[in-house]
Scaffold this motif. Structure first.
Motif, PDB file in Angstrom:
ATOM      1  N   ILE A   1       9.565 -28.061   0.434  1.00 33.91           N
ATOM      2  CA  ILE A   1      10.072 -27.989  -0.797  1.00 33.91           C
ATOM      3  C   ILE A   1       9.853 -26.172  -1.187  1.00 33.91           C
ATOM      4  CG2 ILE A   1       9.320 -27.880  -3.354  1.00 33.91           C
ATOM      5  CD1 ILE A   1       8.331 -30.943  -2.415  1.00 33.91           C
ATOM      6  N   GLY A   2       8.953 -25.314  -0.624  1.00 39.99           N
ATOM      7  CA  GLY A   2       8.671 -23.911  -0.312  1.00 39.99           C
ATOM      8  C   GLY A   2       9.902 -23.442  -0.579  1.00 39.99           C
ATOM      9  N   ALA A   3      10.809 -23.799   1.329  1.00 37.40           N
ATOM     10  CA  ALA A   3      11.611 -23.404   1.420  1.00 37.40           C
ATOM     11  C   ALA A   3      12.857 -23.351   0.407  1.00 37.40           C
ATOM     12  CB  ALA A   3      11.626 -23.662   2.886  1.00 37.40           C
ATOM     13  N   LEU A   4      12.784 -24.392  -0.759  1.00 35.89           N
ATOM     14  CA  LEU A   4      14.084 -24.274  -1.588  1.00 35.89           C
ATOM     15  C   LEU A   4      14.045 -24.097  -3.100  1.00 35.89           C
ATOM     16  CD1 LEU A   4      14.770 -28.416  -2.113  1.00 35.89           C
ATOM     17  CD2 LEU A   4      14.597 -27.182  -3.810  1.00 35.89           C
TER      18      LEU A   4
ATOM     19  N   ALA B   1       8.314 -34.413  -2.412  1.00 37.96           N
ATOM     20  CA  ALA B   1       7.086 -34.320  -2.533  1.00 37.96           C
ATOM     21  C   ALA B   1       6.563 -35.435  -2.164  1.00 37.96           C
ATOM     22  CB  ALA B   1       7.001 -34.112  -3.887  1.00 37.96           C
ATOM     23  N   ASP B   2       7.212 -37.473  -2.309  1.00 34.84           N
ATOM     24  CA  ASP B   2       6.775 -37.928  -1.294  1.00 34.84           C
ATOM     25  C   ASP B   2       6.147 -38.287  -0.764  1.00 34.84           C
ATOM     26  OD1 ASP B   2       6.076 -41.259  -2.273  1.00 34.84           O
ATOM     27  OD2 ASP B   2       8.179 -41.696  -1.529  1.00 34.84           O
TER      28      ASP B   2
ATOM     29  N   LEU C   1      19.873 -32.685 -11.842  1.00 28.87           N
ATOM     30  CA  LEU C   1      19.319 -33.960 -11.410  1.00 28.87           C
ATOM     31  C   LEU C   1      19.113 -34.563  -9.556  1.00 28.87           C
ATOM     32  CD1 LEU C   1      21.051 -35.822 -14.306  1.00 28.87           C
ATOM     33  CD2 LEU C   1      18.407 -36.699 -13.750  1.00 28.87           C
ATOM     34  N   ALA C   2      20.537 -33.315  -8.907  1.00 31.57           N
ATOM     35  CA  ALA C   2      20.508 -33.999  -7.121  1.00 31.57           C
ATOM     36  C   ALA C   2      19.076 -33.338  -7.025  1.00 31.57           C
ATOM     37  CB  ALA C   2      22.272 -33.079  -7.070  1.00 31.57           C
ATOM     38  N   LYS C   3      18.843 -31.982  -7.377  1.00 32.97           N
ATOM     39  CA  LYS C   3      17.838 -31.095  -6.804  1.00 32.97           C
ATOM     40  C   LYS C   3      16.211 -31.829  -7.301  1.00 32.97           C
ATOM     41  CE  LYS C   3      18.414 -26.794  -6.181  1.00 32.97           C
ATOM     42  NZ  LYS C   3      18.882 -25.395  -6.136  1.00 32.97           N
TER      43      LYS C   3
ATOM     44  N   LEU D   1      11.366 -24.065 -11.877  1.00 35.34           N
ATOM     45  CA  LEU D   1      11.550 -24.663 -10.931  1.00 35.34           C
ATOM     46  C   LEU D   1      10.095 -25.598 -10.182  1.00 35.34           C
ATOM     47  CD1 LEU D   1      13.627 -25.840  -9.581  1.00 35.34           C
ATOM     48  CD2 LEU D   1      14.414 -24.343  -7.348  1.00 35.34           C
ATOM     49  N   ILE D   2       8.847 -23.986 -10.133  1.00 37.68           N
ATOM     50  CA  ILE D   2       7.954 -24.479  -9.338  1.00 37.68           C
ATOM     51  C   ILE D   2       6.794 -25.693 -10.367  1.00 37.68           C
ATOM     52  CG2 ILE D   2       5.631 -23.748  -8.911  1.00 37.68           C
ATOM     53  CD1 ILE D   2       7.567 -21.122  -8.093  1.00 37.68           C
ATOM     54  N   MET D   3       7.832 -25.058 -11.330  1.00 37.69           N
ATOM     55  CA  MET D   3       6.578 -26.362 -12.916  1.00 37.69           C
ATOM     56  C   MET D   3       7.397 -27.656 -12.421  1.00 37.69           C
ATOM     57  SD  MET D   3       6.629 -26.467 -16.291  1.00 37.69           S
ATOM     58  CE  MET D   3       8.290 -26.647 -17.021  1.00 37.69           C
TER      59      MET D   3
END
Lengths: 484, 501
Positions: A405-408, A397-398, A387-389, B177-179
């Motif tokens: 996000i890609g790096a994450l 994303a907002d 849930l944290a992730k 995760l990508i999904m």
């Protein structure tokens, strides 16, 4: 100061009072149990005082502190985490030193510093809180002086923290020179509308100073050595309370002063986040020692936190706060297990994977608990980590920060590998004669509570989300009005 | 509520199986069988009852629906629903679960309780995937099923199990995760358009999306499903995981977990992003054809028996990918039939490979041969499932492949024509398998007891089902048909919000 101010500050006063009490009790008679018991009682009293303080907030107590719901929430988090550290420390110290009493005194002083940080409303109290925290930590890192390694770690921390403080002070001075005020609330009003190079420089220097303490890349070099060298419960404290308090303050400072409008600084922070996630996870992969793996993993997690932080909106406060709750609980549990399994010999600082080989078949509950912790760190469902992730991804994303996000995603892919490596070692067949370490009951109590917390709220997170949302009071809405 | 019970029985059964392990060597296996059989009976009850009268409505043909609020902050609910497609996938899952327990009877000798716990929790995760109609819940189950599967491979697998398990976990978790990111993107787009924050599948259908947004989000979903299926460039985890897993792990991986990828394509990719999916269809169908041929050629070149069977999975799932993206009723029926038939035939081949390894401690085909004379019942079973795998008419795989080709021909004649060559290649590897393992000179140095009654019963049941699907496919088609029509309905006619707006 009015009585209401005292009520609002009562949790911090409780901790400070306990520190004095512990000191006096040591002066009268040295006793480990008494010192530890007084500390626990003091922390519990401070936690109870939160309820008392709640109706009085928000209130400005002297020009130095703002006690609002946000501050109280973080004070509560810090107190609970410190309580956990105390529970892990008791057994650890009892085995290793004859004079463990002052340890609690130092821990309480550091906690006062951390609480002051999250309530700080201007640079002076910011610096005061940070130094109080750091001073106590130097001594704590070298505490049971049983060899060179802890002293070396403390010295490293001392020198780098000193350098960081110098940056911080210089940055504060530059900002003060520009704005003519130290108070966060006033800065928003007088901040220059166009980007000013000196302001950006000042802000960057403040961030460098904070970055050292948070151990984000490229200011992370001290972390693995200090984490490995310090006594395990102190490492837990450095990884959780010290970072959490500073991050909470950073968020308050950034939003309240509308520093997010300084585009170059925000861009720089974005790169720092990417570097922390990638380098932290990658370096963790190369470590043979569990303490160092966790050290690098905590660097990566600060990177994830920065991703949520950089959303810089209402969702950012919520996501950062939720993530910190998860991070503090999980890291505390992780280092708690490391503490329990620490050896007492000369190489006590080292903890290779072999210490965990076949742990599940010797001590199933301890291994199950560590499995939960590692899966939570990896962000697997049924734990709070998922849930944290999720919160971080939603916040980013907002803001359409797809690069972050890609790096994450890449970072957590690397992360999976080393978390799973530890997990699988614990479930392999035991080889040779293995010693069974029975954790002392306070440590066991803390571990059970943390594991239940991570799984229980991983499945049913509504209470935690409710609490986090309650931490964001009407005062925080003011932070979100865009800067000029 | 029955949907919830299906999952809860698996979870509780798993814990119970672990707890009773010290009582008797087979105690946890019996508990696992009891839990799986109860679930199977419940699902069968649905198949003969409500599933027959499911009506096709605007949102599909669901006949089971249960929802509780879960995380209202984000509009997430614990929402389960079942239509004919979910039902047949669940029946397959539970049946193969029973098979896995029975084929592990002697193979698993250590940590038996923990093994059955993991097995049942994998089942619970898979059932959740087939039932979830809340996108967050779906992603949740998607990852939940990985952890116990990881343990099954890493703890009870063969020589290189750790590497294979970690590879499997990282591939699937990262694509998941990508999904998750794509799900969040879709939900936020829906939130901006309508002001409602929800993860509910039915609410998100028909979310107005720009062309590029729809493409990117669809690619995020595809990442998870194509890795799981697996489509060819993303298949590299599969041969390792299937080969190194214990027999039960291979049966579940091939029979069930791969199907979750195909299920995701059917349930989510087309209904949520119809335009983008149609634009992508030629590429996906081409990937399917590449998979069919590549898998068959690779299978032909293997010496490790389990690896051979693993590559046949790549080939067979290529037909599923081809059928799904052809997206007409014939091809979809074919894809679903192929999923069921592949689950049974490949599951049986993995079970046979496991039984062989249990007896002669090798999977290398050059060290086998002449087993027909030594173990005729095993030989007959091997021959049956090998020719089922090559698509002999009268057996399930033939129906699946035939319908897929028929449907794909309408969508893209060239690709269908090339895909048909896969049938030739599959004849080659299937006969090669039989020839190398069961024919040839006897090997007196190997002691090879024939199938025991328990093993014969398991394989016999799989045989009966394959023949049934081959001879009377209408029973399967009728169960799935409302679901397929419902999904096609969603894709063809834009619902309320104006998809092309």
């Amino acid at each position: 100061m009015s009585p209401a101010d005292f009520t609002a500050l009562s949790p911090i006063l409780c901790v400070a009072g306990t520190a004095v009490g512990v000191m006096l009790s040591i002066a009268v008679r040295r006793h480990h149990g008494v010192a530890c018991g007084l500390t626990v009682l003091g922390l519990l009293a401070a936690l109870a005082a939160l309820r008392w303080a709640l109706p009085e907030v928000p209130v400005q107590v002297t020009p130095l502190f703002t006690v609002d719901r946000y501050a109280l929430f973080y004070i509560g988090l810090i107190l609970a985490t410190t309580l956990g550290v105390v529970l892990f420390s008791h057994g650890y110290l009892a085995q290793r030193t004859d004079r463990p009493e002052e340890y609690y005194l130092l821990l309480l002083l550091a906690t006062v510093g951390a609480c002051a940080l999250v309530a700080a409303s201007q640079f002076a109290s910011f610096f005061l809180g940070l130094e109080l925290l750091s001073m106590a930590l130097f001594a704590l890192i070298a505490y049971p002086e049983s060899g060179r390694v802890p002293v070396e770690a403390a010295l490293k921390y001392l020198i780098l923290a000193g350098a960081a403080s110098a940056f911080l002070l210089f940055g504060m001075a530059l900002i003060y020179a520009q704005l003519g005020t130290l108070a966060f609330a006033a800065m928003r009003a007088v901040a220059p509308s166009a980007g000013s190079p000196l302001m950006d420089l000042g802000l960057s220097m403040v961030l460098i100073g904070v970055g050292f303490k948070l151990a984000i890349v490229p200011f992370h070099m001290w972390t693995p050595d200090v984490y490995q060298g310090a006594p395990a419960p102190v490492t837990a404290y450095v990884a959780t309370v010290s970072k959490g308090a500073l991050f909470a303050l950073l968020l308050r400072y950034f939003l309240q002063t509308a520093a997010g409008s300084a585009i170059p600084v925000v861009t720089g922070l974005g790169w720092i986040a990417v570097a922390s996630m990638l380098a932290g996870n990658w370096l963790a992969l190369l470590q043979p020692d569990v303490k160092r793996v966790l050290a690098y993993s905590s660097i990566a997690h600060l990177g994830y936190l920065l991703v949520a932080f950089l959303a810089l909106g209402a969702l950012a406060i919520e996501a950062v706060t939720f993530y910190l709750v998860f991070y503090l609980a999980t890291m505390l549990a992780a280092f708690g297990i490391v503490t329990v399994l620490s050896g007492t010999g000369a190489d006590a600082g080292k903890q290779g994977l072999e210490a965990y080989h076949g742990l599940f078949w010797r001590q199933p509950w301890l291994a199950a608990s560590f499995t939960v912790v590692l899966l939570a760190l990896a962000g697997i469902p049924l734990t709070l980590g998922f849930l944290a992730k999720f919160y971080v991804i939603v916040a980013a994303a907002d803001r359409a920060s797809w690069g972050l996000i890609g790096a994450l995603v890449v970072g957590s892919a690397i992360g999976l590998y080393y978390y799973l490596r530890i997990v699988v070692v614990m479930y392999r067949e035991p080889v040779g004669a293995q010693t069974v370490v029975v954790p002392p009951w306070p440590a066991r109590l803390a571990l059970i509570a943390l594991t239940v917390f991570l799984v229980g709220f991983g499945i049913y997170p509504r209470p935690v989300i409710g609490l986090v949302q309650a931490a964001i009071g009407p005062e925080q809405a003011v932070w979100l009005v865009p800067g000029r | 509520m029955i949907a919830l019970w299906l999952i809860v029985i698996m979870l509780v059964g798993g814990i119970a199986a672990w707890l009773v392990a010290p009582l008797h060597r087979h105690a946890s296996a019996w508990v696992a069988i009891a839990a799986l059989a109860t679930d199977f009976a419940l699902a069968l009850g649905l198949a003969v009852g409500p599933a027959r009268t499911a009506a096709v409505t605007r949102i599909g043909a669901f006949f089971v629906n249960v929802a509780f609020p879960w995380i209202p902050r984000f509009g997430i609910s614990f929402h389960l629903a079942m239509d004919g497609l979910s039902l047949v996938m669940i029946l397959l899952t539970l049946f193969l679960g029973l098979v896995s327990v029975l084929v592990s009877w002697r193979e698993i000798t250590e940590r038996i309780g923990f093994f059955h716990f993991n097995l049942l929790w994998t089942m619970a995760g898979v059932l959740g995937v087939f039932l979830a109609v809340d996108l967050f819940l779906f992603a949740f189950f998607w990852e939940v099923m990985l952890v116990p599967m990881y343990f099954i491979i890493a703890l009870w697998g063969h020589e290189h199990r750790i590497v294979a398990a970690i590879k499997f976990f990282i591939f699937t978790q990262v694509s998941g995760l990508i999904m998750m990111v794509a799900i969040v993107g879709l939900v936020l787009a829906h939130w901006r358009a309508t002001g409602t924050l929800t993860f509910d599948y039915f609410a998100l259908l028909g979310t107005p999306l720009s062309r590029s947004a729809a493409t990117w989000l669809m690619l995020g979903f595809l990442a998870a499903f194509l890795v799981k299926l697996p489509a060819v460039p993303f298949h590299t985890w599969l041969p390792d995981a299937h080969t190194e897993a214990p027999t039960a792990g291979s049966v579940i991986l091939a029979g069930v977990l791969l199907k979750t990828g195909a299920y995701g394509l059917l349930r989510f990719v087309f209904p949520l992003f119809p335009d983008a999916a149609f634009r992508f269809a030629p590429i996906a169908m081409a990937l399917g054809v590449v998979g069919i041929l590549y898998g068959a050629v690779q299978a032909f070149g293997q010496t490790d028996l389990k690896r051979l069977v693993a590559y046949t999975s790549v080939s067979h799932l290529g037909f599923v990918l081809l059928g799904v993206f052809a997206w007409n009723e014939l091809a979809l029926q074919g894809a679903v039939t192929q999923m069921i038939a592949h689950g049974l035939s490949t599951g049986a081949l993995f079970a046979l490979a496991g039984l062989l390894q249990e007896r002669i401690h090798t999977r290398e085909m050059p060290r086998m041969g002449g087993f027909w004379a030594m173990a005729p019942r095993m030989g007959a079973m091997g021959l049956f499932f090998a020719i089922a795998s090559l698509g002999l008419p009268g057996l399930g795989n033939f129906i699946g492949e035939f319908l897929v080709l028929l449907g794909a021909y309408q969508a893209n004649a060239w690709l269908a024509a090339i895909a048909a060559f896969g049938l030739v290649a599959s004849a080659a590897y299937a006969l090669l398998l039989v020839q190398r393992v069961f024919h040839g000179p006897r090997r007196p140095e190997l002691a090879l007891p024939d199938l025991a009654p328990r093993e014969l019963a398991v394989l016999g049941a799989m045989l009966v089902f394959l023949v049934w699907i081959g001879v009377y496919p209408q029973s399967l088609v009728d169960t799935v048909r409302p679901a397929i029509l419902g999904m096609q309905h969603l894709v063809v006619s834009p619902p309320l919000l104006g998809r092309r707006g």
